[in-house]
Write a protein that holds these residues in place. Sequence first.
Motif, PDB file in Angstrom:
ATOM      1  N   UNK A 262      10.815   4.968  20.172  1.00 50.67           N
ATOM      2  CA  UNK A 262      10.099   5.605  21.271  1.00 50.67           C
ATOM      3  C   UNK A 262       8.715   6.114  20.880  1.00 50.67           C
ATOM      4  N   UNK A 263       8.396   6.110  19.602  1.00 50.23           N
ATOM      5  CA  UNK A 263       7.166   6.739  19.125  1.00 50.23           C
ATOM      6  C   UNK A 263       5.957   5.807  19.148  1.00 50.23           C
ATOM      7  N   UNK A 264       4.799   6.445  19.182  1.00 50.10           N
ATOM      8  CA  UNK A 264       3.533   5.753  18.950  1.00 50.10           C
ATOM      9  C   UNK A 264       3.161   5.973  17.491  1.00 50.10           C
ATOM     10  N   UNK A 265       2.449   5.017  16.926  1.00 56.01           N
ATOM     11  CA  UNK A 265       2.022   5.103  15.536  1.00 56.01           C
ATOM     12  C   UNK A 265       0.504   4.968  15.479  1.00 56.01           C
ATOM     13  N   UNK A 266      -0.127   5.874  14.776  1.00 58.33           N
ATOM     14  CA  UNK A 266      -1.563   5.811  14.548  1.00 58.33           C
ATOM     15  C   UNK A 266      -1.799   5.580  13.061  1.00 58.33           C
ATOM     16  N   UNK A 267      -2.742   4.722  12.733  1.00 57.85           N
ATOM     17  CA  UNK A 267      -3.128   4.486  11.347  1.00 57.85           C
ATOM     18  C   UNK A 267      -4.563   4.972  11.205  1.00 57.85           C
ATOM     19  N   UNK A 268      -4.736   5.973  10.358  1.00 59.04           N
ATOM     20  CA  UNK A 268      -6.046   6.600  10.170  1.00 59.04           C
ATOM     21  C   UNK A 268      -6.676   6.998  11.499  1.00 59.04           C
ATOM     22  N   UNK A 269      -5.831   7.537  12.393  1.00 58.97           N
ATOM     23  CA  UNK A 269      -6.309   8.078  13.663  1.00 58.97           C
ATOM     24  C   UNK A 269      -6.484   7.083  14.789  1.00 58.97           C
ATOM     25  N   UNK A 270      -6.154   5.823  14.576  1.00 63.88           N
ATOM     26  CA  UNK A 270      -6.348   4.806  15.614  1.00 63.88           C
ATOM     27  C   UNK A 270      -5.067   4.014  15.847  1.00 63.88           C
ATOM     28  N   UNK A 271      -4.889   3.546  17.095  1.00 61.24           N
ATOM     29  CA  UNK A 271      -3.761   2.673  17.402  1.00 61.24           C
ATOM     30  C   UNK A 271      -3.853   1.440  16.510  1.00 61.24           C
ATOM     31  N   UNK A 272      -2.717   0.924  16.106  1.00 57.89           N
ATOM     32  CA  UNK A 272      -2.714  -0.228  15.210  1.00 57.89           C
ATOM     33  C   UNK A 272      -1.719  -1.264  15.709  1.00 57.89           C
ATOM     34  N   UNK A 273      -2.048  -2.528  15.475  1.00 56.27           N
ATOM     35  CA  UNK A 273      -1.143  -3.623  15.785  1.00 56.27           C
ATOM     36  C   UNK A 273      -0.051  -3.673  14.718  1.00 56.27           C
TER      37      UNK A 273
ATOM     38  N   UNK B 201       0.837  -1.188   0.000  1.00 50.63           N
ATOM     39  CA  UNK B 201       0.000   0.000   0.000  1.00 50.63           C
ATOM     40  C   UNK B 201       0.877   1.245   0.000  1.00 50.63           C
ATOM     41  N   UNK B 202       0.415   2.265  -0.675  1.00 49.53           N
ATOM     42  CA  UNK B 202       1.066   3.569  -0.597  1.00 49.53           C
ATOM     43  C   UNK B 202       0.370   4.337   0.506  1.00 49.53           C
ATOM     44  N   UNK B 203       1.154   4.781   1.496  1.00 46.09           N
ATOM     45  CA  UNK B 203       0.605   5.500   2.650  1.00 46.09           C
ATOM     46  C   UNK B 203       1.305   6.844   2.805  1.00 46.09           C
ATOM     47  N   UNK B 204       0.617   7.765   3.446  1.00 42.93           N
ATOM     48  CA  UNK B 204       1.216   9.054   3.786  1.00 42.93           C
ATOM     49  C   UNK B 204       1.663   8.982   5.230  1.00 42.93           C
ATOM     50  N   UNK B 205       2.939   9.222   5.468  1.00 41.86           N
ATOM     51  CA  UNK B 205       3.497   9.219   6.818  1.00 41.86           C
ATOM     52  C   UNK B 205       3.650  10.669   7.246  1.00 41.86           C
ATOM     53  N   UNK B 206       3.028  11.036   8.353  1.00 42.64           N
ATOM     54  CA  UNK B 206       3.111  12.393   8.895  1.00 42.64           C
ATOM     55  C   UNK B 206       3.909  12.342  10.188  1.00 42.64           C
TER      56      UNK B 206
ATOM     57  N   UNK C 182      -3.230   7.097   6.302  1.00 38.65           N
ATOM     58  CA  UNK C 182      -2.388   8.130   6.881  1.00 38.65           C
ATOM     59  C   UNK C 182      -1.823   7.579   8.190  1.00 38.65           C
ATOM     60  N   UNK C 183      -0.506   7.570   8.278  1.00 37.53           N
ATOM     61  CA  UNK C 183       0.173   7.050   9.471  1.00 37.53           C
ATOM     62  C   UNK C 183       0.845   8.221  10.175  1.00 37.53           C
ATOM     63  N   UNK C 184       0.519   8.421  11.449  1.00 44.23           N
ATOM     64  CA  UNK C 184       1.125   9.482  12.243  1.00 44.23           C
ATOM     65  C   UNK C 184       2.212   8.888  13.127  1.00 44.23           C
ATOM     66  N   UNK C 185       3.373   9.530  13.115  1.00 47.43           N
ATOM     67  CA  UNK C 185       4.485   9.134  13.974  1.00 47.43           C
ATOM     68  C   UNK C 185       4.546  10.158  15.097  1.00 47.43           C
ATOM     69  N   UNK C 186       4.223   9.699  16.311  1.00 43.16           N
ATOM     70  CA  UNK C 186       4.090  10.586  17.466  1.00 43.16           C
ATOM     71  C   UNK C 186       5.126  10.241  18.531  1.00 43.16           C
ATOM     72  N   UNK C 187       6.207  11.024  18.610  1.00 43.97           N
ATOM     73  CA  UNK C 187       7.184  10.786  19.673  1.00 43.97           C
ATOM     74  C   UNK C 187       6.597  11.216  21.008  1.00 43.97           C
ATOM     75  N   UNK C 188       7.217  10.798  22.109  1.00 46.75           N
ATOM     76  CA  UNK C 188       6.737  11.242  23.421  1.00 46.75           C
ATOM     77  C   UNK C 188       6.765  12.767  23.488  1.00 46.75           C
ATOM     78  N   UNK C 189       5.702  13.337  24.046  1.00 45.82           N
ATOM     79  CA  UNK C 189       5.606  14.789  24.191  1.00 45.82           C
ATOM     80  C   UNK C 189       5.788  15.153  25.662  1.00 45.82           C
ATOM     81  N   UNK C 190       6.393  16.285  25.892  1.00 45.84           N
ATOM     82  CA  UNK C 190       6.488  16.835  27.244  1.00 45.84           C
ATOM     83  C   UNK C 190       5.520  18.008  27.308  1.00 45.84           C
ATOM     84  N   UNK C 191       4.906  18.180  28.417  1.00 42.01           N
ATOM     85  CA  UNK C 191       3.960  19.293  28.522  1.00 42.01           C
ATOM     86  C   UNK C 191       3.721  19.655  29.971  1.00 42.01           C
ATOM     87  N   UNK C 192       3.046  20.733  30.135  1.00 43.51           N
ATOM     88  CA  UNK C 192       2.790  21.159  31.496  1.00 43.51           C
ATOM     89  C   UNK C 192       1.377  21.585  31.692  1.00 43.51           C
TER      90      UNK C 192
END
Length: 78
Positions: free
Chosen positions: A47-58, A2-7, A68-78
């Motif tokens: 270290x990142x989480x990956x979402x596929x079309x907005x949902x956690x994926x195995x 599959x051709x996917x968009x990685x963000x 659409x695959x989102x690559x989400x590294x750990x975020x720091x926040x306050x």
Amino acid sequence: MATVTVRYFAGAKAAAGVESEQLVASTLADLKAELSSRPDLRGVCMASSFLVNGAQAEADQPLPDGAEVHVLPPFAGG
């Protein structure tokens, strides 16, 4: 295959050097392996989480064409 968009977000975006790109992969595990083969992304991918079309994926989940695959590294926040 599959051709996917990685963000990329935050530190993943900095490591990839782009905001998004299109890649070809069969499963999320295949995509992660391809990204991890890039020295600048190896640590971020581990270290990142990956979402596929907005949902956690195995890892073995097939990627649908146009996903659409989102690559989400750990975020720091306050």
